[in-house]
Scaffold this motif. Sequence first.
Motif, PDB file in Angstrom:
ATOM      1  N   PHE A   9       1.053  -1.413   0.198  1.00 51.43           N
ATOM      2  CA  PHE A   9      -0.020   0.058   0.440  1.00 51.43           C
ATOM      3  C   PHE A   9       0.949   1.173  -0.141  1.00 51.43           C
ATOM      4  N   LEU A  10       1.923   1.521   0.879  1.00 51.38           N
ATOM      5  CA  LEU A  10       2.908   2.469   1.354  1.00 51.38           C
ATOM      6  C   LEU A  10       3.710   2.701  -0.550  1.00 51.38           C
ATOM      7  N   ASN A  11       3.993   1.111  -1.253  1.00 51.59           N
ATOM      8  CA  ASN A  11       5.056   1.598  -2.489  1.00 51.59           C
ATOM      9  C   ASN A  11       4.064   2.568  -2.918  1.00 51.59           C
ATOM     10  N   LYS A  12       2.951   2.689  -3.212  1.00 51.39           N
ATOM     11  CA  LYS A  12       1.934   3.482  -4.531  1.00 51.39           C
ATOM     12  C   LYS A  12       2.132   5.117  -3.949  1.00 51.39           C
ATOM     13  N   LYS A  13       2.646   5.701  -4.922  1.00 49.56           N
ATOM     14  CA  LYS A  13       2.846   7.084  -4.731  1.00 49.56           C
ATOM     15  C   LYS A  13       1.118   7.610  -4.354  1.00 49.56           C
ATOM     16  N   ARG A  14       0.540   7.313  -4.983  1.00 49.55           N
ATOM     17  CA  ARG A  14      -1.736   7.479  -4.679  1.00 49.55           C
ATOM     18  C   ARG A  14      -1.949   7.475  -3.751  1.00 49.55           C
ATOM     19  N   TYR A  15      -1.448   6.710  -2.663  1.00 46.90           N
ATOM     20  CA  TYR A  15      -1.871   6.007  -1.704  1.00 46.90           C
ATOM     21  C   TYR A  15      -1.145   6.943  -0.661  1.00 46.90           C
ATOM     22  N   ARG A  16      -0.040   6.917  -0.667  1.00 48.15           N
ATOM     23  CA  ARG A  16       1.097   8.152   0.458  1.00 48.15           C
ATOM     24  C   ARG A  16       0.550   9.138   0.461  1.00 48.15           C
ATOM     25  N   TYR A  17       0.049  10.084  -0.601  1.00 54.97           N
ATOM     26  CA  TYR A  17      -0.138  11.112  -1.264  1.00 54.97           C
ATOM     27  C   TYR A  17      -1.047  10.907   0.148  1.00 54.97           C
ATOM     28  N   LEU A  18      -2.657  10.118  -0.002  1.00 56.75           N
ATOM     29  CA  LEU A  18      -3.723  10.376   1.085  1.00 56.75           C
ATOM     30  C   LEU A  18      -3.331  10.391   2.410  1.00 56.75           C
ATOM     31  N   ILE A  19      -2.831   8.887   2.702  1.00 53.71           N
ATOM     32  CA  ILE A  19      -1.567   9.289   3.717  1.00 53.71           C
ATOM     33  C   ILE A  19      -1.421  10.207   4.569  1.00 53.71           C
ATOM     34  N   TYR A  20      -0.807  11.135   3.449  1.00 57.11           N
ATOM     35  CA  TYR A  20      -0.581  12.500   4.342  1.00 57.11           C
ATOM     36  C   TYR A  20      -1.372  13.952   4.154  1.00 57.11           C
ATOM     37  N   THR A  21      -2.302  13.116   2.931  1.00 53.76           N
ATOM     38  CA  THR A  21      -3.522  14.194   3.263  1.00 53.76           C
ATOM     39  C   THR A  21      -4.611  14.039   4.938  1.00 53.76           C
ATOM     40  N   THR A  22      -4.894  13.221   4.820  1.00 56.34           N
ATOM     41  CA  THR A  22      -5.408  12.355   6.375  1.00 56.34           C
ATOM     42  C   THR A  22      -4.770  12.868   7.503  1.00 56.34           C
ATOM     43  N   LEU A  23      -3.090  12.983   7.281  1.00 52.55           N
ATOM     44  CA  LEU A  23      -2.669  13.068   8.530  1.00 52.55           C
ATOM     45  C   LEU A  23      -2.211  14.918   8.227  1.00 52.55           C
ATOM     46  N   GLY A  24      -2.167  15.358   7.567  1.00 48.56           N
ATOM     47  CA  GLY A  24      -2.558  16.944   7.034  1.00 48.56           C
ATOM     48  C   GLY A  24      -4.488  17.393   7.926  1.00 48.56           C
ATOM     49  N   VAL A  25      -5.436  17.041   7.968  1.00 50.42           N
ATOM     50  CA  VAL A  25      -6.234  16.858   8.074  1.00 50.42           C
ATOM     51  C   VAL A  25      -6.511  17.424   9.158  1.00 50.42           C
ATOM     52  N   LEU A  26      -5.642  16.136   9.580  1.00 51.46           N
ATOM     53  CA  LEU A  26      -6.064  15.566  11.409  1.00 51.46           C
ATOM     54  C   LEU A  26      -4.943  16.746  12.313  1.00 51.46           C
ATOM     55  N   LEU A  27      -3.680  17.480  11.182  1.00 54.40           N
ATOM     56  CA  LEU A  27      -3.244  18.511  12.200  1.00 54.40           C
ATOM     57  C   LEU A  27      -4.062  19.361  12.450  1.00 54.40           C
ATOM     58  N   ILE A  28      -4.348  19.994  11.047  1.00 57.98           N
ATOM     59  CA  ILE A  28      -5.152  21.280  11.226  1.00 57.98           C
ATOM     60  C   ILE A  28      -6.216  20.729  11.989  1.00 57.98           C
ATOM     61  N   GLY A  29      -7.233  19.614  12.605  1.00 52.76           N
ATOM     62  CA  GLY A  29      -8.311  19.821  13.720  1.00 52.76           C
ATOM     63  C   GLY A  29      -6.799  19.836  15.011  1.00 52.76           C
ATOM     64  N   VAL A  30      -5.907  19.063  14.855  1.00 53.49           N
ATOM     65  CA  VAL A  30      -5.621  19.768  16.263  1.00 53.49           C
ATOM     66  C   VAL A  30      -5.706  21.006  16.697  1.00 53.49           C
ATOM     67  N   PHE A  31      -4.539  21.570  15.833  1.00 57.56           N
ATOM     68  CA  PHE A  31      -4.081  23.193  15.947  1.00 57.56           C
ATOM     69  C   PHE A  31      -5.314  23.729  15.332  1.00 57.56           C
ATOM     70  N   GLY A  32      -6.378  23.498  14.851  1.00 61.81           N
ATOM     71  CA  GLY A  32      -7.954  24.142  15.052  1.00 61.81           C
ATOM     72  C   GLY A  32      -8.293  24.044  16.209  1.00 61.81           C
ATOM     73  N   PHE A  33      -8.502  22.904  16.627  1.00 63.76           N
ATOM     74  CA  PHE A  33      -9.474  23.161  18.035  1.00 63.76           C
ATOM     75  C   PHE A  33      -8.570  24.066  19.508  1.00 63.76           C
ATOM     76  N   ARG A  34      -6.959  23.463  19.628  1.00 63.99           N
ATOM     77  CA  ARG A  34      -6.228  24.235  20.187  1.00 63.99           C
ATOM     78  C   ARG A  34      -6.195  25.498  19.787  1.00 63.99           C
ATOM     79  N   TYR A  35      -6.250  26.095  18.835  1.00 58.93           N
ATOM     80  CA  TYR A  35      -6.567  27.898  18.736  1.00 58.93           C
ATOM     81  C   TYR A  35      -7.512  28.035  18.714  1.00 58.93           C
ATOM     82  N   PHE A  36      -9.291  27.981  18.935  1.00 59.71           N
ATOM     83  CA  PHE A  36     -10.441  28.176  19.117  1.00 59.71           C
ATOM     84  C   PHE A  36     -10.699  27.714  20.494  1.00 59.71           C
ATOM     85  N   GLU A  37     -10.190  26.464  21.228  1.00 58.55           N
ATOM     86  CA  GLU A  37     -10.363  26.199  22.181  1.00 58.55           C
ATOM     87  C   GLU A  37     -10.130  26.197  22.968  1.00 58.55           C
TER      88      GLU A  37
END
Length: 123
Positions: A9-37
């Motif tokens: 799964f990780l050897n395919k570039k398109r799947y790695r991008y999906l994991i990076y995007t998921t982690l990015g959205v997770l970080l946006i959530g963490v920082f967003g809740f930290r900032y707003f709440e």
Amino acid sequence: MIFSTARSFLNKKRYRYLIYTTLGVLLIGVFGFRYFEHWRWIDCLNYAVSTMVTTGNAGVLPESDSGKIFNVFYMFTSVILILFFVNTMNHHFQELRQSKEMKHQRHKHMVEKHVHETQISED
């Protein structure tokens, strides 16, 4: 088996991008809740993950209007992303299954050909 599947799964570039995007959205959530709440980091992570996987967390809820608005957009983004992630995983497993079936068919054909050639040479 699990590790080889994860590695393929990780050897395919398109799947790695999906994991990076998921982690990015997770970080946006963490920082967003930290900032707003102004929650503790662990509470931000906990809420972001529970929201992302659509289980929710009734023990912790945004209290500010800006936090609630952020949460609505985060929920929509997370649900779409997780659905895409599940669909991608399903597609990956189907590709693996088809690949194994093709290998099995090639092997079966080679064995049948060898048996046929052996029978002809014995006659």
